[in-house]
Design an enzyme around this catalytic site. Structure first.
Site, PDB file in Angstrom:
ATOM      1  N   LYS A 115       0.816  -1.205   0.108  1.00 25.83           N
ATOM      2  CA  LYS A 115       0.022   0.016  -0.007  1.00 25.83           C
ATOM      3  C   LYS A 115       0.771   1.035   0.081  1.00 25.83           C
ATOM      4  CE  LYS A 115      -3.829  -2.270   1.498  1.00 25.83           C
ATOM      5  NZ  LYS A 115      -3.615  -3.716   2.052  1.00 25.83           N
TER       6      LYS A 115
HETATM    7  C1  LIG Z   1      -4.136  -4.927   1.433  1.00 26.60           C
HETATM    8  C2  LIG Z   1      -3.535  -6.129   1.364  1.00 26.60           C
HETATM    9  C3  LIG Z   1      -4.133  -7.154   0.466  1.00 26.60           C
HETATM   10  C4  LIG Z   1      -5.348  -7.052  -0.206  1.00 26.60           C
HETATM   11  O1  LIG Z   1      -5.293  -5.884  -1.153  1.00 26.60           O
HETATM   12  P1  LIG Z   1      -6.566  -5.322  -1.839  1.00 26.60           P
HETATM   13  O2  LIG Z   1      -6.059  -4.491  -2.580  1.00 26.60           O
HETATM   14  O3  LIG Z   1      -7.427  -4.842  -0.582  1.00 26.60           O
HETATM   15  O4  LIG Z   1      -7.202  -6.640  -2.797  1.00 26.60           O
HETATM   16  C5  LIG Z   1      -3.137  -8.085   0.423  1.00 26.60           C
HETATM   17  N1  LIG Z   1      -1.964  -8.304   1.250  1.00 26.60           N
HETATM   18  C6  LIG Z   1      -1.463  -7.386   1.942  1.00 26.60           C
HETATM   19  C7  LIG Z   1      -0.325  -7.607   2.793  1.00 26.60           C
HETATM   20  C8  LIG Z   1      -2.350  -6.302   2.133  1.00 26.60           C
HETATM   21  O5  LIG Z   1      -1.703  -5.058   3.024  1.00 26.60           O
END
Ligand SMILES: *Cc1c(COP(=O)(O)O)cnc(C)c1O
Length: 471
Positions: A115
């Protein structure tokens, strides 16, 4: 670029308004009025990550941000990463089909999860756009663990942004919690709420639905409902393709998925012309998406806690953006479909819609035990530690390569590594006996004092808290 809502309100907005608004007033998500073509891969080959990011994302911001300023903002965002490649690709051997398997490491940013790739850019864009308007916003988000710390890190110290992150009390890993509660900047706030991620997300949606409140505090969103996040994630699908092929042939991607934001960015890349063979949605036991892509029925189920908590989600908001496309950009049909889902807890799309969805996507699910086996086996084979979310992706890739949609030996497969193993040390240690180490800059995380607000899952009390803390 202009944007419209997925729920039928056809007022067109520019990028800056979409960035600040997050959710559309009719409850929909913003999407571009048209999908821009990516630049030819040959023009991007050899460029550093931030240059590719500018070339890939510029059509989405054009008209609202000055090009020279944008280049500086993007360069600055990716300078915050620990490695110069920003999102390196490492080889993981071969699948049973003989196809090369690669790991796209998205966890080298400040908070060790993918993210950061989007939010380090989004925080800086907030600052830039708000300075130009002399504005102020209040970011409200829900997190299953990683969005919160990534958003708080990206917004810490920004004069024009106050950030409040709701997280499900006791359901994040300790590293995740501490990354949110140990920040010292006074404009970022971690809020513990009893319940699940979906409860937190519902509170955020309710706060946005309260129009007078939304106006009063200038609410904005950093969840992947915010278009700018999806946009920023398109870049690494392109850089991964450039890393694993030197021609315009196809690549498949396997994406550990919760809110569908990350894998949707892959779809946007493919829509823009990136040669993508399959996009694979990988779920843990919370498999709403796997069930949907298999049966065409989306139905609510209890959220079960797993070793991959950032995917412990049963309502995948970003699916709305894909459904909007597949339903021919008919916002009223989307509003009707989601209304039925809300009221009945279940909704089924017709066979042509399901077939259209399946043209682009495959899916698979892995339970905790299998993810543990993958962590152990990857470590045994390569000496590499992977986190449980990434392990879900790798395990699903292995399964789909065995006579499934990933069995073409000529199509390289890229698994997205969404978190650093040290973010989920208990699961990694349980599988391998080894405790992954945090990078040196976070080594004292467990000694830092924590600051957290505990609030019941009640909209009025959340609103009171926001009002009392606004700077
Ligand atoms: C947020 C997250 C996901 C899921 O991502 P999305 O965009 O919500 O599908 C998967 N793995 C990790 C480590 C995350 O932080």
């Amino acid at each position: 670029m202009r944007y419209v809502s997925t729920r039928g309100d056809d007022t067109e907005l520019g990028f800056a308004d979409v960035l600040l608004a997050g959710l559309a007033p009719d409850g929909g998500l913003y999407v571009p009025v048209e999908w821009p073509e990516l630049p030819p891969l040959a023009d991007l080959r050899g460029l550093p990550f931030d240059r590719v990011a500018v070339e890939v994302t510029w059509p989405f911001v054009a008209g609202d941000v000055d090009r020279v300023a944008y280049e500086r903002i993007v360069a600055d965002a990716y300078a915050s990463f620990d490695v110069p490649e920003v999102c390196p690709v490492v080889p993981l051997g071969e699948l049973a089909s003989g196809a090369p398997l690669h790991l796209l490491e998205l966890f080298h940013g400040p908070t060790l999860a993918f993210k950061d790739v989007a939010l380090q850019l989004v925080g800086r864009l907030f600052d830039h756009v708000l300075a130009a308007r002399d504005g102020h916003i209040c970011v409200l988000g829900a997190t299953s663990g990683d969005t919160g710390s990534a958003a708080m890190d990206a917004c810490a110290g920004l004069d024009r942004v106050d950030t409040f992150i709701l997280f499900p009390d006791g359901r994040t890993s300790e590293v995740q919690r501490r990354q949110m509660t140990t920040l010292t900047a006074s404009n970022v706030h971690a809020v513990a709420v009893p319940g699940t991620f979906d409860d937190c997300q519902d509170l955020v949606k309710a706060a946005f639905a309260d129009a007078p409140f939304r106006e009063e505090v200038h609410l904005s969103a950093v969840n992947s409902i915010n278009w700018a996040r999806v946009m920023a994630q398109v870049t690494y699908y392109v850089t991964a393709h450039l890393a694993v092929r030197d021609d315009d042939g196809p690549v498949s991607f396997v994406v550990p998925t919760g809110n569908f934001g990350n894998v949707l960015a892959g779809w946007v890349a493919a829509r823009g012309g990136l040669p993508v063979d399959r996009l694979v949605v990988a779920s843990n036991r919370n498999d709403v998406l796997t069930r949907f892509f298999t049966s065409g029925t989306m139905s609510l189920a209890e959220v079960v806690p797993t070793t991959s908590p950032s995917m412990d989600i049963q309502v995948s908001s970003n699916l709305e953006r894909l459904l909007f496309e597949v339903l021919g950009r008919d916002g009223r049909a989307i509003a009707e479909l989601l209304g039925r889902f809300r009221s009945d807890g279940s909704v089924t799309v017709d066979a042509t819609v399901l077939a259209e969805l399946r043209r682009g996507f495959d899916c698979g699910r892995l339970d905790d035990e299998e993810a543990g086996r993958v962590i152990r086996e990857v470590h045994h084979r390569l000496g590499l530690l992977v986190d449980p979310h990434t392990a879900v992706g790798i395990g699903v890739a292995e399964r789909l390569a065995d006579g499934g949609p990933l069995d073409d030996p000529d199509v390289p497969v890229v698994c997205l590594a969404t978190a650093h193993p040290a973010k989920f040390p208990d699961a990694v240690e349980a599988a391998t006996g080894l405790r992954p180490q945090l990078p040196a800059r976070l080594a004292d995380l467990f000694e830092r004092p924590e600051r957290v607000d505990h609030v019941p899952a009640d909209l009025v009390q959340i609103q009171e808290l926001l009002r009392s803390r606004l700077s």
